[in-house]
Structure formats: structure tokens, C-alpha cells
Design an enzyme around this catalytic site. Structure first.
Site, mmCIF file in Angstrom:
data_model
loop_
_atom_site.group_PDB
_atom_site.id
_atom_site.type_symbol
_atom_site.label_atom_id
_atom_site.label_comp_id
_atom_site.label_asym_id
_atom_site.label_seq_id
_atom_site.Cartn_x
_atom_site.Cartn_y
_atom_site.Cartn_z
ATOM 1 N N ASP A 119 0.819 -1.215 0.000
ATOM 2 C CA ASP A 119 0.000 0.000 0.000
ATOM 3 C C ASP A 119 0.850 1.260 0.000
ATOM 4 O O ASP A 119 2.024 1.230 0.364
ATOM 5 C CB ASP A 119 -0.923 0.011 1.221
ATOM 6 C CG ASP A 119 -0.125 -0.022 2.520
ATOM 7 O OD1 ASP A 119 0.890 -0.751 2.566
ATOM 8 O OD2 ASP A 119 -0.515 0.666 3.469
ATOM 9 N N GLU A 120 0.245 2.340 -0.403
ATOM 10 C CA GLU A 120 0.795 3.696 -0.262
ATOM 11 C C GLU A 120 2.258 3.827 -0.674
ATOM 12 O O GLU A 120 3.091 4.246 0.116
ATOM 13 C CB GLU A 120 0.668 4.167 1.203
ATOM 14 C CG GLU A 120 -0.745 4.245 1.689
ATOM 15 C CD GLU A 120 -0.841 4.832 3.087
ATOM 16 O OE1 GLU A 120 -1.618 5.770 3.279
ATOM 17 O OE2 GLU A 120 -0.125 4.334 3.993
#
Lengths: 521, 524
Positions: free
Chosen positions: A317-318
Site C-alpha cells: 500500500d501507499e
């Protein structure tokens, strides 16, 4: 999958007395699928009551998991009495003396680890469900005005609505002492959660002590001795969880969220550039070096043997592209690969290679939704975790439309706190409210309550998590029609007092009191 | 000259008017390591010169010319307490040999603290400033990697900006076990709070066990035996607070917020009517009966003798008039008194009577701002407490109340029961209690403030972590110089350190942001 908790009349000794009282003390949480209770009450005596294996059960005293569970729940039912003195020796005219546990499946799985398949196997009365059933039984026992334990005649048929009912704890932003993790596993069992998602490392610190790469925690933990999880610690978490029917899924998030990895593993992270010279800071994992993949291969080989569960969470993620963009070597690589300016292709390139590495360890994997969004090629049994609050329903639709199983955590970020009874919002979530075919809906196998660690450590974790996560527990366990907030409030209020009585500092829902307040200060 | 003699010689405390100062110099050292004190002292000069403290020989004792000598129980106890706080590891050991009680001596000229530091008569304890100084000193001691104790050469001149630095706990919406209260008092002392505002009873429950009216808690507590404060519990709280320089200010809020009182005191609350018949529910205290005033008079006679503080909090907030309006007898009373249909006059009438009762008992009253907003005639010495409003409204209210010549306390910006995601301590920190338009004399009427932890969602399970370190932000605002502590960014690392100090002392203070403490909280 079904388990039953029935009291055949032969279990009872002495004559029954009718009691009109349907106890106020009893509250079941999460609510069973079907249950019927009658006003007929029986007393339980600490000196005579036993939990035993029924004749004909495939499990016996050699099943340590069950023996431990019997002892644990005996203590929950009678522990308070014992603390005060000798068990009473009075004989009651209607008394329940035995709880018989009958395992009918051919393999009682006493030494196995719980898995996603455990839940899907539809074996009635498998041992995991006995543990869950004991929890229900213990919730049915209440103390009357004379301090005597009672249980009303009750019959229950129960099974969970979703098979993945998880709690995420973050041990990187703040280190959580082992005993905090164990205590919360205990509370998870009280709420019938069955997955501990251990977000064990992240940017802030690397507390996992790797045997292959000891420098990771030596350099990357907050402190190399006091703020680490040794192999023995990890083992004890897994075993403690196993005894409670809880899977431990470890998350090693890459290529972002890896600042702490870089301290103990040189050349793993991408050096960021300021103009034409390195700025001295580092970005995500460097996806263009072969050494990166060699490292990941050895590392995940260790992880896959340390963590027994069939799944590993790989994060994904991210990922912040600014550092990759600044690095001339990466720019060159992008050109070579024909990625143009699309850095999500580079991310996909990395993840793809990582997934292949992990697949070779025979483990399945879970990923955050970005990995799916970026169209990385995923194995069929991949579990995609939906965490972004915007467009949750569309995402569920897309993920399941593509045929992937998914779990939902977006509405259950419990680290976000606010004034008042926010548990109601968690309770009202309906995971299957998106547009999709019945087949798609079946692919939603559950959800997770996430307690990220920016503002949470051992000082405030437990009261912040409970009973707010209990709302999620009932949503994931009970029938979708169980959604009346009023009834939930009164049951949850009692359930929280139940947890407090067992020594857990679960915070109050609103004004009021428990018969036994928290005294652990 | 040996280093020990040198140290002894250099140990001096110099006291000036309105401030106390201590100068610490101990033995040995070079390495730079400067530690902060929370709340920030008025003047602090730290040098990089550091000195080793040896717990085996370090002693806290009275200077020869000190007015206070061994036998001053408050200080004797404080010495013992702070020795353990200064040397946390050592305290776990076997204790030290009495014969080693010499060496580095932290000296206090006790007599100079008298009256000069705290002008206010109610803070007449000579020992307060010594204890506050001990707290600062204990925060300056640190351990290096080999666990040896050090203190840097430091000069501190200190005195509080506001004399009233309070913290409110609500023991009615949830019962708080006495241990929770005691540990809150400990943490208050670490942050130099000096008033424990005990909002002891309210609508949901009446845990105070009155010797005059035992039925109040017998019937009005959540449980008559397990959820009450007995007289000895109250004495314990007061004694614990006293040793830490903390006053205990009890609040018995009326005429609203009294539902639990009605259970044990018949005919005390106003019966509400539905049309011509009583509805079975009850409203605020019944102000039309003389029995109400007799009861309050008796109760306050007891309360003011049990809680010996010079002040008592009478509440007076959030009175709902609908029940009074529905009751024909109240209506008749209104007509008789010529109040028309202005029920604030009835409330006013009640509050005046109550204020007279406490005045007759020689107590100064503190009331919530509502009493000022609705009434004209309240005694000049009554203290008003501001609890609501937007920042602009609060400024206006501060102006109005001080213009009328009343002393005022600010709690509106510090309702810590209101929680939100992130670092809300920053908002609490940037409050400016004297930033309103008014004369210097008016500003001086702002005597302090309070952080309030109302109990709707708080009990022993989450009280401590919700209070600390968020309350520390207000503690510094109330103690320190506003200009020197205007930067939230500069406060952050100091507060982070102080939070770890609290954790080390066993206070379950929650983290400000990600990171770690050397010694994490080890309870559950």
C-alpha cells in the site's frame, strides 16, 4: 459449519425447579445464529462442575488444546468464587454438574493450526468450535443474588457468517509488549475473532528479530533488545493464538513503509536524489537491483517457516513515487523496461517478482487493495484487503468481479477516534451491500478491525480497542438481520462488563456501572 | 578541596520575593545532556556541565538554618517519595543503609517560602514550593547508558503564573475506584496541578456517603456498598492530595443535575406534571419548599467540615425549566414572588439562598458561569467558572465577569472528555486565558483554569490514558510564562520526554505520536 450447545436432560442431576426469572445478567455477544433459552435455571458448583469429553467423542484427554480450553473456561466461570475462598459445599436441588464436549469429526485437529479451511470444512463440532462454544457457555452463566452461579436451560445452534474475522495490531509505530498482544488474543477469543493480522514492521521500526538478517532489528528496532520480538516471542504468540482458534497472519509490507528496513540492510532502499546528487534520504525498496530480490527470497523463506499460517500479508500500500522519480538509475531502468512515466508499472514489476518469490514458498498471500488496483497479476487464492474509505462498494464490486476473495477493513479503522458512541457506526456496516452476484458476495470472506499505532501503545490500546471492536465482531459473526442498535446496546453493555470482570480494561459505552468495576490499575 | 566539599559549598538555594530558586551542582562530568522540565519554569539556565548523583550517598535533608526541620511530615514524606522518583531503579532495590545518609545535600531554606511565594492565604503550606521544586529537580535527573544518574548544573527561578490549576473528575456518571483517584493525584503533582475539583455527585449516581443523610448514597449510588465513597475514603483522598500540595474542591451541583439525590431524599425534587397530574418523573430540586433549604443547609454543614478547603463548588449549571413550568405549585410560587414567567428569577432566588448558606459557613463559593449569566446579585467574592462557548464567546464572557469584579476560572477550552483523532493537546496548549479586552485589574481576576474529564465515556478502564499527557498541555499553560511557551513545536519534544517520565513512574500516559520510551508501560 455448525456447532450445537445442547443440554440433554440426562446431564442434569436432581429435580428441576421452575424459575420465572430470565436473567438480566445473561447476554450473548456476538449473538448466536439460533438460540432458545428457558426460565429453568440450574446451579453450578465450583467443587462439582466438570467439563469433560463425552463418551464417543473423537477427542480425548490427550487433546491439549481442548484440555487447556476446559481449564481456561472453568476459571472464567468460577475464578471469582475461588478468589474469595473455598468453594461452597452446599448441595443444590437442581444442579448442572457436567458439560460434555462431543467431537464428531474424525480428525479433531488437536495439534493443527487453524486455517481458512478450518472454517470452510463444515465439520460439525470441530475443536475450534468447541472453544467458541465454551465461550458462549461461559457467557450464559450468571451469578444470582446469593453469588451462586446459574445457567438457564438453553439450546444453541451457531456458526459464523464470515470466516475471516480479524484484528490488526501495529507493532512498528509503537512497540507492544508481548503481554499486551497475548491479552488481546484472549479478548479476541471472547469476541470470537479468529485472525490476528500482525502488522509487525513498518517505517518507524523493525521489531521482528530475523535469524537470517539479524541486523534488521539490531539496527531497525527502537531498541535491539528491549523493543524486539524474538523467535521465542513469535512462537508463543502463535501458540497462544492457536489454543484459542486464532490464526496469526504476519504482514511484511513492501515496497513502501520500509524505512526501518534500510537501517539494517544496505542498498535495500532507493537513494533519493536532490538534483543530480543523492540527498541522503531514502525511499521505497529499490526495485531495480537483483540484490533486492535475493534478499526477499531469503527473507520470505524464513518468514514462511516461522509463521505457520497458510497466508502471508505482503502489504503493497501507499507507495510514494517521488523518490523513485528523483533517482537517475531508476529513470534509466524505467526507460529500458518501456514503462514511460508510469511509476505504478514499476511498482507492479516489483510486486510481481515478489509474489513469484512468495509463491515458491508454497504460501498464499494477502495484499492491500492497491496491488489489485494496479493490475498486478495475482494468484487465484489471493485475498485482497479493501481499506480505502472512498468508493468501498465499487472496489468490492471490482475485486469480486475479477474473481478474487476479499476482506473489508475500510469502515473499521478503530484508530480513528471521536467523541461518543462510534461503535454504532461500526455496527451498522453491511459488508455485502455492494452490487454484485451471489457468487461475488460469497467472495467477501470477512473483515478486519484495524488499530494502527500512530497514537496507540500499551498504555491505551486495550480500552481503545474494546468494546469498539466487539461491534465488528458481531457484524462478522451474527446473521445479517441482527442489526437492532437498541438490543445491541444492552447486550454489548453487559458484554463489556463481562470483559471487565475478566480483568480486561474495556472502556464504557456510556453512563452507568458494572457490578465489578475494573480494578487493575 | 575535594570534589565533595566543592559540591557542598556550591549547594545553595537562593530565594527571592515571589519565586524560589534552587541551584544544583553536584560532582563530576562533561557530556552534554540537557533535559527539560514540564511545565516550563519561569527562568531556567542549564549548563552542559553534568554531575553524577550517587543514590547510595545522595540525601534530601533540611538545611541547618531551615525553619522546617525533620518532623515536618509533609516534607519528610515528600523527600521519601521523590527519592524514589529521582532514582527509579534504586527504589526497586533493597533500600539504602542509613549510615550513608550524608553527602550531597539539596538544601531548602524552608522559611523563605512562607507567604513570599504564595500570597494567597489558602496556600499557606510552607512546603508547597519545596515539593514543586523537588518535582522540577526530579525531572532534571537522567540516566546515561550505564544507568548512572546525572544532573546538569541548572539554575531555576520558578513560580506559577496562575494560582488555581485544577483538574475535574466526575465520579457520578461512572464510579471511579479510590485507587484511580489517588493515582490521578500523583500524576497531577507531577504536572504541578494544585486543585482537584471533585464533581462527586450528579444525575446518574450519588456515591458520596453522607453521615447526615445516609440514604442519599444508600438509594442514589449505583450500588450502596461497592460504588460509594465512605468518609474514610474521602479522608484518604484529601490526605493524599494534601501531601502533594493539592487542594480538594468538592462540587455538589444543584438545583439541576440532582436526579440521583431524589432517590434518597423524598420531596426534594420537583414533581413534573403532565396536564393536571404528576407525570411520575422529576425535575430539578424543588426551590419552593423551605425543607429544601433546610436540607441543603444541613448537607453543606457536613460537606464543608469534611472537605476543609476554603472554597466549595455549588454547580448551578444547565437548569432545565420545563419541569418547574409544568408544576402548579411552582407556578403559584412564581406568582407569589412576583417573578412573572421568568424562571431564571426562580433559579436566581434559589442560588442566592444557597450562596447565603455557604457564606454563613465561611466558605467562598465557586459556581458555573450560568449563575452569573442569569443573576444580578451574587456575592463579590464568588468565583465564576467558564465552561462553554466559542473562543469569541469565551473572551466576551471573561470580559463581562471580570468587569463585574468577580474572579474567574477557565475550563471551556479544556474539556478533555471530548476526544478526536490526532494531537489535540496542541489546541489545549495554545489557549490564551488572559487574551480578552479588559484592564490589567480585570486580567488579574483570571485566577486560573481547570481541565475537565467528564464521565459519560470514562471510567477506571480509560481514565488515565485519556487524561495524560493531554492534561499536561493545560498544566504548562497555567504554570508557565505564555511568551516563553508559545511554540507548540518546541513543546513537542519536551512533552514527549515528560510523557515517558510519567510512564516510567507507572502512569499510563498515552503516546503523543509514534515513537518509543526507553521503559515502556508494563501493565496491561
Amino acid at each position: 459449519m455448525v456447532y450445537t450447545l445442547l443440554f440433554p436432560s440426562s446431564w442434569f442431576y436432581g429435580k428441576r425447579i421452575e424459575r420465572s426469572r430470565l436473567s438480566d445478567e445473561v447476554s450473548l455477544w456476538p449473538l448466536p445464529q439460533q438460540f432458545q433459552t428457558s426460565p429453568v435455571a440450574f446451579k453450578l458448583s465450583a467443587s462439582r462442575f466438570k467439563i469433560v469429553h463425552a463418551p464417543g467423542s473423537t477427542a480425548g484427554p490427550s487433546c491439549s488444546l481442548l484440555q487447556n480450553a476446559f481449564r481456561r473456561y472453568f476459571k472464567y466461570i468460577f475464578g471469582y468464587v475461588n478468589e474469595q475462598g473455598q468453594p461452597r459445599s452446599r448441595v443444590f436441588d437442581s444442579e448442572l454438574r457436567e458439560l460434555q464436549v462431543l467431537i464428531t469429526s474424525t480428525d479433531p485437529e488437536c495439534d493443527a493450526y487453524p486455517s481458512l479451511k478450518t472454517d470452510e470444512s463444515c465439520k460439525p463440532s470441530s475443536r475450534v468450535f468447541v472453544v467458541l462454544g465454551l465461550e458462549t457457555f461461559s457467557q450464559l452463566v450468571y451469578e444470582d443474588d446469593y453469588g451462586v452461579n446459574n445457567i438457564n436451560k438453553t439450546s444453541i445452534l451457531d456458526y459464523p457468517r464470515f470466516s475471516h474475522r480479524g484484528i490488526l495490531l501495529d507493532t512498528s509505530r509503537h512497540y507492544l509488549p508481548l503481554k499486551v498482544i497475548l491479552a488481546n488474543l484472549e479478548v479476541m477469543a471472547m469476541n470470537k475473532f479468529n485472525v490476528f493480522h500482525w502488522h509487525i514492521v513498518d517505517d518507524s521500526s523493525f521489531p521482528f528479530l530475523s535469524r537470517t538478517f539479524p541486523n534488521l532489528s539490531q539496527q531497525g528496532a527502537y531498541h535491539p533488545y528491549t523493543h524486539v520480538y524474538t523467535p521465542v516471542d513469535v512462537k508463543s504468540v502463535i501458540e497462544f493464538a492457536r489454543m484459542r482458534g486464532i490464526r496469526v497472519i504476519a504482514e511484511f509490507d513492501t515496497p513502501g513503509h520500509t524505512q526501518s528496513w534500510g537501517k539494517g540492510q544496505t542498498d535495500l532502499l532507493t537513494p533519493c536524489y536532490s538534483g543530480s546528487s543523492p540527498s541522503g534520504t531514502f525511499g521505497p525498496v529499490n526495485p531495480i537491483l537483483n540484490s533486492t530480490y535475493d534478499f526477499m527470497t531469503s527473507f520470505f523463506k524464513e518468514i514462511s517457516s516461522v509463521f505457520a499460517d497458510a497466508y502471508i500479508h505482503l502489504g503493497g500500500d501507499e507507495v510514494d513515487f517521488s523518490c523513485w522519480k528523483s533517482n537517475p538509475d531508476i529513470q534509466k531502468f524505467m526507460e529500458q523496461q518501456g514503462f514511460g512515466q508510469d511509476y505504478s508499472k514499476l511498482e507492479s514489476y516489483y510486486i510481481q517478482r515478489l509474489l513469484d518469490i512468495v509463491s515458491s514458498t508454497k504460501k498464499g498471500y494477502m495484499v492491500w487493495q492497491e496491488v489489485f488496483d494496479n493490475e498486478v497479476k495475482l494468484k487465484g487464492d489471493t485475498v485482497v484487503e479493501v481499506w480505502k474509505m472512498n468508493m468501498v462498494e465499487e472496489e468490492l464490486q471490482n475485486v469480486t468481479g475479477a474473481g478474487f476473495t476479499t476482506i473489508l477493513s475500510a469502515p473499521w479503522y478503530l484508530d480513528y477516534i471521536s467523541y461518543g458512541q462510534d461503535w454504532k457506526n461500526y455496527y451498522k456496516v453491511e459488508p455485502l451491500s455492494f452490487n454484485g452476484t451471489p457468487e461475488q458476495k460469497k467472495l467477501v470472506i470477512g473483515g478486519e478491525a484495524c488499530l494502527w499505532g500512530e497514537y496507540v501503545d500499551a498504555t491505551n490500546l486495550t480500552p481503545r480497542l474494546w468494546p469498539r471492536a466487539s461491534a465488528v465482531a458481531e457484524r462478522l459473526w451474527s446473521d445479517e438481520n441482527v442489526k437492532d442498535i437498541g438490543s445491541a446496546y444492552s447486550r454489548l453493555e453487559k458484554h463489556r462488563c463481562h470483559m471487565v470482570r475478566r480483568g480486561i480494561p474495556a472502556e464504557p459505552l456510556f453512563v452507568g456501572h458494572c457490578g465489578h468495576e475494573y480494578s487493575g490499575l | 578541596m575535594t570534589s565533595l566539599n566543592m559540591a557542598l559549598k556550591m549547594f545553595q538555594a537562593q530565594i527571592k520575593l515571589l519565586r524560589f530558586l534552587f541551584l544544583l551542582i553536584v560532582i563530576y562530568g562533561e557530556v552534554e545532556h540537557v533535559y527539560g522540565v514540564w511545565p516550563m519554569p519561569q527562568q531556567i539556565t542549564q549548563s552542559t556541565e553534568r554531575y553524577l548523583l550517587n543514590p547510595r550517598v545522595f540525601a534530601l535533608s533540611y538545611a541547618n538554618d531551615s525553619m522546617a526541620q525533620s518532623g515536618c511530615s509533609v516534607l519528610d514524606v515528600a523527600f521519601k517519595r521523590y527519592f524514589k522518583l529521582i532514582f527509579p531503579d534504586f527504589a526497586h532495590g533493597t533500600g539504602r543503609d542509613k549510615s550513608l545518609r550524608f553527602g550531597n545535600t539539596l538544601r531548602f531554606y524552608g522559611e523563605l517560602y512562607v507567604a513570599n511565594i504564595f500570597r494567597q492565604k489558602y496556600l499557606n503550606s510552607i512546603s508547597c514550593s519545596v515539593k514543586l521544586g523537588l518535582e522540577s529537580f526530579s525531572q532534571l535527573v537522567y540516566q546515561d547508558d550505564s544507568s548512572a544518574y546525572f544532573v546538569n548544573k541548572t539554575e531555576i527561578e520558578d513560580y506559577p503564573r496562575f494560582q488555581f490549576r485544577g483538574l475535574l473528575l466526575d465520579t457520578s456518571r461512572h464510579y471511579l475506584p479510590v485507587n484511580s483517584i489517588l493515582s490521578t493525584l500523583d500524576a497531577m503533582a507531577y504536572s504541578k496541578f494544585n486543585v482537584f475539583h471533585w464533581h462527586i455527585v450528579d444525575d446518574p449516581s450519588f456515591p458520596y456517603q453522607s453521615s447526615t443523610y445516609p440514604d442519599l448514597s444508600n438509594k442514589g449510588a449505583f450500588h450502596p456498598m461497592t460504588h460509594i465513597y465512605t468518609q474514610s475514603d474521602v479522608r484518604r483522598v484529601i490526605a493524599h492530595a494534601r501531601l502533594r500540595g493539592i487542594r480538594v474542591l468538592p462540587e455538589f451541583d444543584s438545583p439541576g443535575h440532582t436526579l440521583s439525590w431524589g432517590k434518597g431524599q423524598p420531596d426534594f425534587l420537583t414533581p413534573c406534571y403532565k396536564g393536571d397530574v404528576p407525570s411520575g418523573s422529576f425535575g430539578p430540586l424543588n426551590p419552593t419548599l423551605s425543607s429544601s433549604y433546610q436540607f441543603m443547609s444541613d448537607l453543606f454543614k457536613e460537606v464543608t467540615s469534611v472537605f476543609h478547603d476554603s472554597h466549595v463548588h455549588l454547580g448551578g449549571d444547565e437548569v432545565d425549566f420545563t419541569c418547574w413550568k409544568s408544576n402548579p405549585k411552582v407556578q403559584a410560587f412564581m406568582a407569589k414572588m412576583g417573578f412573572g414567567s421568568d424562571y431564571t428569577k426562580l433559579e436566581s432566588y434559589y442560588m442566592e439562598n444557597i450562596l447565603n448558606i455557604t457564606a454563613a459557613l465561611n466558605k467562598i463559593s465557586i459556581v458555573w458561569q450560568d449563575v452569573f449569566d442569569y443573576h444580578e446579585h451574587i456575592p463579590k467574592d464568588t468565583v465564576l467558572e467558564i465552561w462553554r462557548g466559542t473562543p469569541a464567546e469565551i473572551r466576551a464572557e471573561l470580559g463581562r465577569i471580570t468587569l463585574a469584579g468577580h474572579r474567574v476560572l477557565l475550563s471551556a477550552p479544556w474539556y478533555l472528555n471530548h476526544i478526536s483523532y490526532g494531537q489535540d493537546w496542541r489546541n489545549a496548549y495554545t489557549v490564551q486565558p488572559q487574551n480578552f479586552s479588559g484592564t490589567e485589574q480585570q486580567k488579574e481576576l483570571v485566577i486560573g483554569g481547570e481541565v475537565c474529564m467528564w464521565g459519560e465515556y470514562v471510567d477506571a478502564t480509560n481514565l488515565v490514558s485519556r487524561l495524560w499527557p493531554r492534561a499536561c498541555a493545560a498544566a504548562e499553560r497555567l504554570w508557565s510564562n505564555e511568551k516563553k511557551t508559545s511554540s507548540v513545536e518546541r513543546a513537542f519534544p519536551r512533552l514527549k520526554d515528560f510523557r515517558c517520565t510519567l510512564v516510567r513512574r507507572g502512569i499510563q500516559a498515552e503516546p503523543l505520536f509514534f515513537g518509543h520510551c526507553k521503559h515502556e508501560y508494563s501493565g496491561l
